[in-house]
Write a protein that holds these residues in place. Structure first.
Motif, PDB file in Angstrom:
ATOM      1  N   ASN A   1       1.485   2.217  -3.383  1.00  0.00           N
ATOM      2  CA  ASN A   1       0.318   2.882  -3.956  1.00  0.00           C
ATOM      3  C   ASN A   1       0.292   4.352  -3.540  1.00  0.00           C
ATOM      4  O   ASN A   1       0.042   5.233  -4.356  1.00  0.00           O
ATOM      5  CB  ASN A   1      -0.938   2.158  -3.466  1.00  0.00           C
ATOM      6  N   VAL A   2       0.576   4.606  -2.271  1.00  0.00           N
ATOM      7  CA  VAL A   2       0.597   5.988  -1.786  1.00  0.00           C
ATOM      8  C   VAL A   2       1.659   6.781  -2.539  1.00  0.00           C
ATOM      9  O   VAL A   2       1.446   7.924  -2.930  1.00  0.00           O
ATOM     10  CB  VAL A   2       0.862   6.021  -0.267  1.00  0.00           C
TER      11      VAL A   2
ATOM     12  N   ASP B   1       0.824  -1.203   0.000  1.00  0.00           N
ATOM     13  CA  ASP B   1       0.000   0.000   0.000  1.00  0.00           C
ATOM     14  C   ASP B   1       0.861   1.257   0.000  1.00  0.00           C
ATOM     15  O   ASP B   1       0.472   2.271  -0.590  1.00  0.00           O
ATOM     16  CB  ASP B   1      -0.933  -0.015   1.208  1.00  0.00           C
ATOM     17  N   ALA B   2       2.022   1.191   0.642  1.00  0.00           N
ATOM     18  CA  ALA B   2       2.906   2.366   0.645  1.00  0.00           C
ATOM     19  C   ALA B   2       3.322   2.700  -0.785  1.00  0.00           C
ATOM     20  O   ALA B   2       3.435   3.873  -1.163  1.00  0.00           O
ATOM     21  CB  ALA B   2       4.122   2.099   1.511  1.00  0.00           C
TER      22      ALA B   2
END
Lengths: 218, 278, 103, 602
Positions: free
Chosen positions: C97-98, C94-95
């Motif tokens: 994605n961020v 997810d990081a």
């Protein structure tokens, strides 16, 4: 089921390691508890390191464009030797545990004292390393000075929080070891309790392996 | 001994509980049917909302069956097997039965997973090229929107240039693309204008804390996360005014963080845009 | 209560520790060398993580005596660590994605 | 073992009042301390819920009398928004961490584990005492936050940053939020100490013959719960440390660059707000199973006992507890479908979440199968256990709706979610606690509770819960957001007010009904009829000890376990139960198929 079968089943249960009345792992309860504590502590460190990884991935460049983490630390002159000392203190701890198991009190005390010294040396060098890093402009909130704009502010922050948390573990480990040394010198530390102290100390070393790799080298 | 309830006490409790559980089923069914006219999902006004509603109704059907089944069995059992002086059966293992109610839910769940995964990936697919692109921004406590100028480009943002009145979007005056950007306050004076049957990609920003861009009628909800631009696309299918709500706690006045959105035909939209720009 | 099997003869009982200690130092040396070798980024990361895992395994197995414990204790300690991997993978994915959605 | 010798030496002389009741190392006293403190907190948390319902039922209404009691939160009798949000936050925090977790693991766990496994005490009684004594300071710090400037934390029990990280973002984000974090960190330590003790005790101190597959399911539930706490709470601890550093040290773990509060630039950069959500829910989801696994175990035992029938499918029950626990670590992202998380993770988390439905279904149907051809005795404990079954199913099923990300887009952060978790984990866990209290009260205090009052309590609570929480689903259908101070300005929420008034009135009745329980509890404590050793004619070990059990629980010798925990109505026996520790009875006739271990060892 006949009565005989039932009796046999009962015998089988009580004879098994998991059958109650004894430890299935053949370890004393205090040692199991230390293992469980370390497991839980491993999750605390894992979460901190995961947070650090998230910071790095989100930032893209780390610690700044064209820079390496290793540029900011004295990897060969300070951090490398710190690692060396911690490994050595782990080895002396292992020897102390082995000696305690054999009832060799003199060796136990001597090597416990050596381990304490190793821990203190590690802490001293970490203080030195922190001082140097702070002098370069690192603050909890980010870099100050000329490097300020070029460096991810979370670079020093993650460094201080994670190595600080580890340093706290080392400090409590040194105190724990000191108590154990005094007890051992008075002949009041059981082999089991020395071994449990050892587990904690080795864990601190084990965590450092990852901190050393992830914070300083990668 | 307190365990030896009188038979009539057991009978009364069993009857009461059985009836209560049966009534619960009836009440749940009746109130749900009644709720459909008053307390139901707001009328649908977007294309993706159709599939979402269908999936919801299908799931709702499945869980209703399970609800009735379990409560029905429970009501039946407490009545049938109340203490009447009989002896309970010593029956505690039946592999076939247990596997049955392992496998049936597993199959149902697999079906739901597959259909939901397909819909989810459609919702999060890339928006079609003809889509209208707008930006909205959540802030304490309202929504703002930005349309790109005739150049079709959004200008750069620099928080240092923020000014609540003159430059609420904190546009960077040095960026030529920022000169013609249209910034609207869609909570108070303005409205977010969209075109019917034309896909729209909404890019969502946050100025201060987390917010969530929620348009109930479109079945759209996406958090506004500080530091990043999230996005969602959908196609409005009905003209008319709708409302935007904030669905993520953002402070004491979270409850008034409301916005307005209007879906128009292309002509109306063009007219509005031309008028607003001038 | 703390009876353990000793794998080495009396008199040289500390040999295991010395050998472990030696290998730990060697791996540490390799780690530091890796940084300065100028290998491709991905290779460095993979190498360093592998070396770190090896060190951790050595410490746990010999210094912490895990090798001499019953198998069920080893599993009890090691099995939950898989959750750390899952936490890391989820958060790291997810990081990323961020990172791509950064404004 | 060392601690037993130590404890026996201690038993030789009389302990002072302080050592016996206040700083006690006896697991039973600690369990009761935990339970009583949790009950106090439950009343407090319930009161806060009443404030919430007061506001939602009659927004804008002035309550002059309350205004005089709470001059800062309700000036002129009208609740202000900050106080409303503080109530919402504190209600959640208190109920989840300070009531249910402490009551189930601290209260029931401490009391039951040593007794049900035939041990004299916990493995480390001193650590156990320490665990309890971290709890009152945590409470004091938490409650103190109501009186600091800005009031208590108002960022919700999930404390999402940046709202919770930036003191300027909201009144409750000031000192109140810092105190909230410190209080939670203390409580996490208490849970860790407790978990270490429970796991070690259950693994090492089981009585002879009590193999893992002969454990009562209560112990399985508590055991797996302790593992969940041990592994999940440290992650929240780490996240809390990071958030504290963001608040106090000026770091930016959760705060990205370029934020403006009003027009004031925020001096943080580099962080990622989603990181907190990941770390929080990595704890948060296992935490809801911390609240539901012990109830599942307790309910299994109470159902079997009152149905006079062995629990159905013991092995599947154990297997599903373990499976649920493992899966609970893999589903944290289902709280984050609309958070901006990568969509591919949404698919992954949906899959793991829907998988959990399978072990949950197994448990439900096993409980139903336990009732089939049983001989049901309707004690208060049994009524609450059956109520649990109903609530668990109702709440669990709506979870299937929420597990699917496309549908969750609409329902996320609406009252549908509120209804869902109030059924599945809040109400169900509270029902199990009531069932457990009615069931084990005789063992805890040596007196019986009043059954008539118990039944009144059950009926009012059961009806009250459904009346309170079922209509919330409809509010969710309409799209009513969580944590809003008033729904009145929204067009899509017009027509909702009658529903909210109904819910509020039901909630008041529900809250009032709990005083029947409190009255019953404290009256029975002093006036209840003396309980015998085994009033429910149960099989498990705790009923072998006197009621209440003496210090060190057992007499000279520890019990030896002969069979599994569910030998109810065994064939060819006059009695309809055979205690776990009873010596093997001589069979009276035909062969007795399936006896002894319930077929587990084969």
């Amino acid at each position: 089921m006949s009565e005989a079968l039932q009796v046999r089943e009962q015998h089988r249960t009580t004879a098994s390691a998991w059958g109650g009345g004894e430890s299935p792992f053949a370890v004393p309860w205090a040692k199991l508890m230390m293992w469980l504590f370390l497991l839980s502590d491993a999750f605390t460190f894992a979460a901190l390191l995961t947070g650090y990884a998230a910071m790095r991935i989100t930032a893209g460049v780390w610690p700044g464009a064209g820079m390496k983490a290793a540029d900011f630390f004295h990897v060969t002159t300070v951090v490398g030797p710190m690692t060396f000392i911690l490994i050595c203190s782990s080895a002396t701890m292992a020897v102390a545990v082995g000696a305690a198991r054999r009832g060799d009190h003199r060796t136990t005390v001597r090597f416990l004292a050596l381990t304490v010294l190793g821990g203190l040396a590690f802490l001293g060098m970490q203080a030195y390393e922190w001082t140097g890093f702070i002098r370069e402009g690192a603050r909890l909130t980010g870099f100050v000075g000329e490097l300020g704009g070029k460096i991810q502010p979370m670079f020093p922050a993650t460094f201080f929080v994670i190595t600080g948390f580890h340093g706290g573990h080392v400090t409590s480990g040194v105190i724990y070891l000191l108590v154990k040394t005094i007890q051992a010198s008075r002949g009041r530390a059981s082999a089991e309790s020395v071994e449990i102290t050892g587990l904690y100390w080795h864990f601190v070393d084990l965590v450092w392996v990852f901190i050393f790799t992830l914070l300083y080298l990668i | 001994m307190p365990t030896n309830d009188t038979t009539s006490g057991t009978r009364r409790s069993a009857a009461l509980l059985g009836i209560a559980l049966a009534l619960l089923i009836v009440a749940a069914v009746v109130t749900t049917l009644a709720a459909r006219s008053r307390w139901w999902l707001p009328p649908l006004a977007s294309a993706q909302g159709r599939s979402i509603d269908q999936l919801f109704i299908a799931t709702f059907g499945i869980i209703s069956v399970a609800f009735v089944l379990v409560h029905g069995l429970l009501a039946l059992f407490v009545w049938l097997y109340r203490d009447r002086g009989q002896r309970a059966s010593y029956w505690h293992e039946n592999r076939a039965l247990e596997l049955t109610y392992t496998i049936i839910p597993a199959i149902v769940m697999t079906g739901l997973t597959l259909s939901a995964a397909g819909l989810w990936s459609r919702i999060h697919s890339a928006p079609p090229p003809q889509a209208l692109v707008v930006e909205v921004r959540g802030e304490q406590f309202g929504w703002k929107a930005r349309y790109p100028g005739p150049d079709g480009k959004f200008g750069r943002i620099d928080p240092r240039h923020y000014s609540a009145r003159e430059n609420p979007w904190a546009l960077d005056p040095a960026d030529p693309a920022a000169q013609d950007d249209l910034v609207l306050d869609i909570s108070t004076t303005g409205e977010l204008h969209l075109v019917v049957d034309r896909p729209v990609e909404v890019r969502i920003r946050a100025k201060d804390v987390l917010h969530s861009f929620f348009i109930p009628a479109f079945r759209v909800k996406q958090d506004a996360v500080p530091g990043m631009v999230t996005s969602i696309w959908f196609t409005p299918t009905q003209t008319g005014p709708y409302e935007i709500a904030c669905a993520e706690l953002c402070g004491p006045l979270h409850y008034i963080m409301r916005g307005k959105v209007v879906v128009q035909t292309q002509e109306e939209y063009d007219a509005w845009l031309a008028q607003t720009r001038s | 209560m703390a009876e353990h099997h000793e794998s080495v003869r009396d008199g040289a009982w500390y040999r295991t520790y010395v050998v472990t200690w030696f290998w730990l130092l060697v791996i540490t040396g390799l780690e530091i060398a890796t940084v300065f070798l100028g290998l491709p980024r991905l290779a460095v990361i993979l190498l360093l993580v592998t070396l770190a895992l090896m060190k951790a395994a050595l410490i746990a197995a010999y210094f912490m005596h895990l090798r001499h414990e019953r198998l069920n204790l080893i599993f009890t300690i090691a099995a939950p660590l898989i959750l750390i991997v899952i936490l890391f993978l989820g958060v790291a994915r997810d990081a990323l994605n961020v990172f791509f959605l950064r404004q | 073992m060392a601690h037993v010798a130590h404890a026996e030496a201690q038993a030789g002389h009389e302990l002072s009042f302080w050592r016996k009741y206040i700083f006690s190392q006896d697991h039973k006293v600690i369990g009761i301390q935990y339970a009583l403190t949790s009950m106090f907190m439950a009343v407090l948390g319930g009161l806060l819920a009443m404030f919430i319902r007061l506001q939602l039922g009659w927004p804008g209404q002035s309550w002059p009398l309350l205004g005089r009691l709470f001059p800062s939160g309700m000036p002129d009798g009208q609740m202000n928004q900050a106080f409303y949000l503080a109530s919402v936050t504190m209600h959640g925090t208190i109920m989840i961490f300070f009531v249910l977790t402490t009551l189930l693991t601290g209260g029931f766990g401490n009391f039951l584990i040593p007794l049900m496994i035939g041990a004299r005490d916990m493995a480390f009684p001193f650590l156990n005492m320490l665990s309890y004594w971290l709890y009152p300071p945590a409470i004091i710090i938490l409650l103190a936050s109501f009186f600091v400037s800005g009031g208590a934390a108002g960022g919700g029990w999930t404390a999402y940053p940046p709202l919770s990280a930036l003191p300027g973002a909201a009144p409750g984000s000031g000192l109140g939020q810092t105190l909230w974090l410190i209080s939670l960190a203390l409580l996490i330590l208490a849970f860790l100490f407790g978990s270490l003790n429970y796991i070690t005790t259950i693994l090492q101190l089981r009585a002879r013959g009590l193999s893992m597959m002969r454990l009562p399911l209560t112990i399985w539930g508590l055991f797996v719960t302790a593992i969940l706490s041990l592994l999940a709470f440290p992650v929240l601890l780490a996240a809390a440390i990071m958030l504290l550093f963001d608040r106090i040290g000026g770091t930016s773990f959760f705060v990205p660059a370029g934020l403006l509060i009003g027009s004031v630039p925020v001096d943080h950069r580099g962080g990622n707000p989603l990181l907190w959500q990941h770390l929080f829910w990595f704890l948060g989801h296992p935490e809801v199973y911390v609240l539901i696994l012990p109830p599942m175990g307790m309910i299994s035992d109470i159902l079997a006992n009152n149905a006079r029938k062995p629990i159905f499918g013991y092995r599947f029950m154990v297997g599903s507890i373990v499976a649920i626990a493992f899966l609970s670590f893999l589903v944290w992202g289902h709280h984050m479908y609309t958070s901006g998380m990568a969509p591919v993770l949404g698919t992954a988390f949906m899959t793991t979440t829907l998988v959990i439905a399978v072990p949950s279904a197994i448990k439900t149907f096993n409980w139903l199968a336990t009732l089939w051809r049983a001989k049901i005795r309707f004690t208060s404990a049994m009524l609450f256990a059956l109520g649990f079954l109903s609530l668990f199913v109702t709440g669990g099923l709506t979870g299937i709706v929420l597990a699917q990300p496309p549908v969750d887009i609409y329902f996320q952060d609406t009252f549908f979610v509120v209804a869902h978790f109030h059924f599945v984990m809040a109400s169900a866990a509270i029902f199990a606690s009531f069932a457990g209290t009615y069931y084990w009260f005789p063992k805890m205090f040596g007196r019986m509770m009043n059954e008539r009052l118990g039944k009144w309590h059950f009926w009012l609570t059961f009806v009250g819960i459904y009346a309170t929480f079922f209509p919330m689903h409809y509010a969710g259908f309409m799209g009513m957001m969580r944590r809003i101070y008033s729904p009145q300005i929204y067009a899509h929420l017009q027509g909702l007010q009658p529903l909210n008034v109904f819910v509020s009135i039901a909630a008041f009745v529900l809250f009032a009904a709990q005083f029947i329980f409190l009255y019953n509890f404290f009256r029975s404590l002093f006036r209840g009829p003396q309980a015998e050793r085994n009033p429910w004619r149960a099989t498990t070990l705790e009923w072998e000890a006197p009621s209440p059990p003496p210090h060190l629980n057992w007499g000279e010798t520890l019990p030896t376990v002969q069979r599994w925990a569910y030998d109810y109505s065994p064939p060819d026996m006059a009695e309809d139960f055979q205690p776990q520790a009873a010596p093997a009875a001589v069979p009276t006739g035909r062969s007795r198929e399936g006896r002894g271990d319930g077929g587990h060892a084969r």
